[in-house]
Design a protein around this motif. Structure first.
Motif, PDB file in Angstrom:
ATOM      1  N   ILE A  31     -30.302  -2.385  11.496  1.00  0.00           N
ATOM      2  CA  ILE A  31     -30.163  -1.004  11.965  1.00  0.00           C
ATOM      3  C   ILE A  31     -29.962  -0.947  13.472  1.00  0.00           C
ATOM      4  O   ILE A  31     -29.118  -0.200  13.982  1.00  0.00           O
ATOM      5  N   GLU A  32     -30.742  -1.732  14.205  1.00  0.00           N
ATOM      6  CA  GLU A  32     -30.603  -1.740  15.656  1.00  0.00           C
ATOM      7  C   GLU A  32     -29.176  -2.085  16.070  1.00  0.00           C
ATOM      8  O   GLU A  32     -28.613  -1.471  16.985  1.00  0.00           O
ATOM      9  N   ALA A  33     -28.588  -3.080  15.396  1.00  0.00           N
ATOM     10  CA  ALA A  33     -27.252  -3.540  15.770  1.00  0.00           C
ATOM     11  C   ALA A  33     -26.149  -2.602  15.285  1.00  0.00           C
ATOM     12  O   ALA A  33     -25.233  -2.267  16.034  1.00  0.00           O
ATOM     13  N   SER A  34     -26.254  -2.149  14.038  1.00  0.00           N
ATOM     14  CA  SER A  34     -25.163  -1.354  13.471  1.00  0.00           C
ATOM     15  C   SER A  34     -25.216   0.107  13.880  1.00  0.00           C
ATOM     16  O   SER A  34     -24.177   0.756  14.060  1.00  0.00           O
ATOM     17  N   GLU A  35     -26.441   0.644  14.032  1.00  0.00           N
ATOM     18  CA  GLU A  35     -26.600   2.066  14.345  1.00  0.00           C
ATOM     19  C   GLU A  35     -26.951   2.321  15.810  1.00  0.00           C
ATOM     20  O   GLU A  35     -27.122   3.471  16.217  1.00  0.00           O
ATOM     21  N   LEU A  82     -26.669 -11.663   3.607  1.00  0.00           N
ATOM     22  CA  LEU A  82     -27.741 -11.071   4.408  1.00  0.00           C
ATOM     23  C   LEU A  82     -28.148 -11.977   5.559  1.00  0.00           C
ATOM     24  O   LEU A  82     -28.468 -11.496   6.656  1.00  0.00           O
ATOM     25  N   VAL A  83     -28.152 -13.276   5.321  1.00  0.00           N
ATOM     26  CA  VAL A  83     -28.443 -14.235   6.396  1.00  0.00           C
ATOM     27  C   VAL A  83     -27.390 -14.137   7.489  1.00  0.00           C
ATOM     28  O   VAL A  83     -27.698 -14.112   8.683  1.00  0.00           O
ATOM     29  N   GLN A  84     -26.119 -14.064   7.083  1.00  0.00           N
ATOM     30  CA  GLN A  84     -25.037 -13.960   8.064  1.00  0.00           C
ATOM     31  C   GLN A  84     -25.106 -12.637   8.822  1.00  0.00           C
ATOM     32  O   GLN A  84     -24.864 -12.589  10.033  1.00  0.00           O
ATOM     33  N   MET A  85     -25.457 -11.568   8.108  1.00  0.00           N
ATOM     34  CA  MET A  85     -25.613 -10.275   8.775  1.00  0.00           C
ATOM     35  C   MET A  85     -26.700 -10.335   9.841  1.00  0.00           C
ATOM     36  O   MET A  85     -26.574  -9.728  10.920  1.00  0.00           O
ATOM     37  N   ASP A  86     -27.767 -11.073   9.540  1.00  0.00           N
ATOM     38  CA  ASP A  86     -28.849 -11.190  10.511  1.00  0.00           C
ATOM     39  C   ASP A  86     -28.387 -11.987  11.727  1.00  0.00           C
ATOM     40  O   ASP A  86     -28.705 -11.644  12.870  1.00  0.00           O
ATOM     41  N   LYS A  87     -27.630 -13.060  11.498  1.00  0.00           N
ATOM     42  CA  LYS A  87     -27.098 -13.839  12.616  1.00  0.00           C
ATOM     43  C   LYS A  87     -26.175 -12.988  13.480  1.00  0.00           C
ATOM     44  O   LYS A  87     -26.231 -13.049  14.714  1.00  0.00           O
ATOM     45  N   ASP A  88     -25.331 -12.190  12.832  1.00  0.00           N
ATOM     46  CA  ASP A  88     -24.427 -11.301  13.573  1.00  0.00           C
ATOM     47  C   ASP A  88     -25.220 -10.256  14.367  1.00  0.00           C
ATOM     48  O   ASP A  88     -24.854  -9.918  15.504  1.00  0.00           O
ATOM     49  N   SER A  89     -26.305  -9.768  13.773  1.00  0.00           N
ATOM     50  CA  SER A  89     -27.138  -8.768  14.449  1.00  0.00           C
ATOM     51  C   SER A  89     -27.819  -9.376  15.674  1.00  0.00           C
ATOM     52  O   SER A  89     -27.878  -8.756  16.742  1.00  0.00           O
ATOM     53  N   LEU A  90     -28.331 -10.606  15.519  1.00  0.00           N
ATOM     54  CA  LEU A  90     -28.967 -11.293  16.643  1.00  0.00           C
ATOM     55  C   LEU A  90     -27.985 -11.466  17.796  1.00  0.00           C
ATOM     56  O   LEU A  90     -28.323 -11.240  18.966  1.00  0.00           O
ATOM     57  N   ALA A  92     -25.250  -9.686  18.382  1.00  0.00           N
ATOM     58  CA  ALA A  92     -24.906  -8.377  18.945  1.00  0.00           C
ATOM     59  C   ALA A  92     -26.011  -7.837  19.844  1.00  0.00           C
ATOM     60  O   ALA A  92     -25.742  -7.176  20.861  1.00  0.00           O
ATOM     61  N   LEU A  93     -27.266  -8.141  19.499  1.00  0.00           N
ATOM     62  CA  LEU A  93     -28.407  -7.650  20.261  1.00  0.00           C
ATOM     63  C   LEU A  93     -28.786  -8.580  21.412  1.00  0.00           C
ATOM     64  O   LEU A  93     -29.648  -8.245  22.220  1.00  0.00           O
ATOM     65  N   ALA A 180     -39.056  -9.592  23.778  1.00  0.00           N
ATOM     66  CA  ALA A 180     -38.063  -8.807  23.030  1.00  0.00           C
ATOM     67  C   ALA A 180     -36.933  -9.697  22.542  1.00  0.00           C
ATOM     68  O   ALA A 180     -36.438  -9.534  21.415  1.00  0.00           O
ATOM     69  N   LYS A 181     -36.533 -10.639  23.371  1.00  0.00           N
ATOM     70  CA  LYS A 181     -35.457 -11.567  22.977  1.00  0.00           C
ATOM     71  C   LYS A 181     -35.865 -12.406  21.779  1.00  0.00           C
ATOM     72  O   LYS A 181     -35.024 -12.828  20.985  1.00  0.00           O
TER      73      LYS A 181
END
Length: 225
Positions: A31-35, A82-90, A92-93, A180-181
């Motif tokens: 959510i943090e990354a996409s929204e 879902l694992v890849q989505m989490d890597k992409d989110s990390l 992006a953030l 936070a990182k």
């Protein structure tokens, strides 16, 4: 024998229960990354649905739909996606894939404990100029025998205490950014332990945290082989 629809419903239920129970931090990151939401806004995020096209996540009374691109062909692909989505989110953030999950207190290192104690005593004694004047517990029980030293401490008190506060506030801000990182937020008790001890002792808290990060990195690398 279960129908295909029943099997699919059971699979969806397993995935959502697993994600909500064991991977809450990943759901929040989605959510943090996409929204583009803050960690505070997504603190109660829960996965409410998953299908071949998207996942649905509720948070703060709202609902987000995050699509799979491209859509999955089967729910068996869910774990990998879902694992890849989490890597992409990390990415992006701008966060690390090493998550901090424990606190290491200063007493595990003698030098760190000595520094923590010294800083704590400096806060305690130099926090008020009256501590070095007649009538205070410190003066009446100890410093009355050392009046010149007491006067010296009284003279440097505002400078020493002021500089120490400024330096330790700066270090605490750096600690908050570092935590936070690595996935820690103020909603977790461990965050308060790290931030609180950093405010007291400063640099030695970073040494323990860096050591923990290095240990987790080695463990992660070992699992790849």
């Amino acid at each position: 024998m279960a129908t295909p629809d029943a099997q699919e419903a059971a699979a969806k239920d397993r995935i959502m229960k697993h994600m909500n129970a064991d991977h809450q931090e990943s759901i929040r990151r989605y959510i943090e990354a996409s929204e583009k939401k803050s960690f505070y806004q997504v603190r109660d995020a829960q996965m409410t649905d998953i299908n071949l096209n998207h996942i649905k996540i509720s948070y703060g009374g709202k609902q987000a739909v995050i699509p799979f691109d491209p859509p999955m062909k089967s729910l068996r692909e869910a774990r990998e996606r879902l694992v890849q989505m989490d890597k992409d989110s990390l990415q992006a953030l701008g966060r690390s894939d090493i998550t901090i999950t424990k606190f290491i207190p200063p007493y595990v290192h003698l030098g760190h404990l000595a520094n923590f104690t010294q800083c704590f005593l400096t806060y305690t004694f130099f926090g008020r100029p009256s501590n070095f004047k007649a009538g205070s517990l410190l003066y009446n029980n100890l410093l009355f025998r050392l009046p010149r030293f007491a006067n010296f401490c009284l003279t440097i008190q505002p400078y020493l205490f002021g500089v120490m506060i400024i330096i330790h506030i700066f270090e605490t801000v750096l600690m908050i950014r570092k935590l936070a990182k690595h996935g820690l937020t103020p909603f977790e008790l461990i965050w308060w332990y790290w931030v609180g001890t950093c405010f007291v002792e400063g640099i030695t808290s970073f040494k323990r945290l860096d050591g923990l990060i290095a240990e987790k990195t080695r463990e992660k690398e070992a699992k790849k082989h």
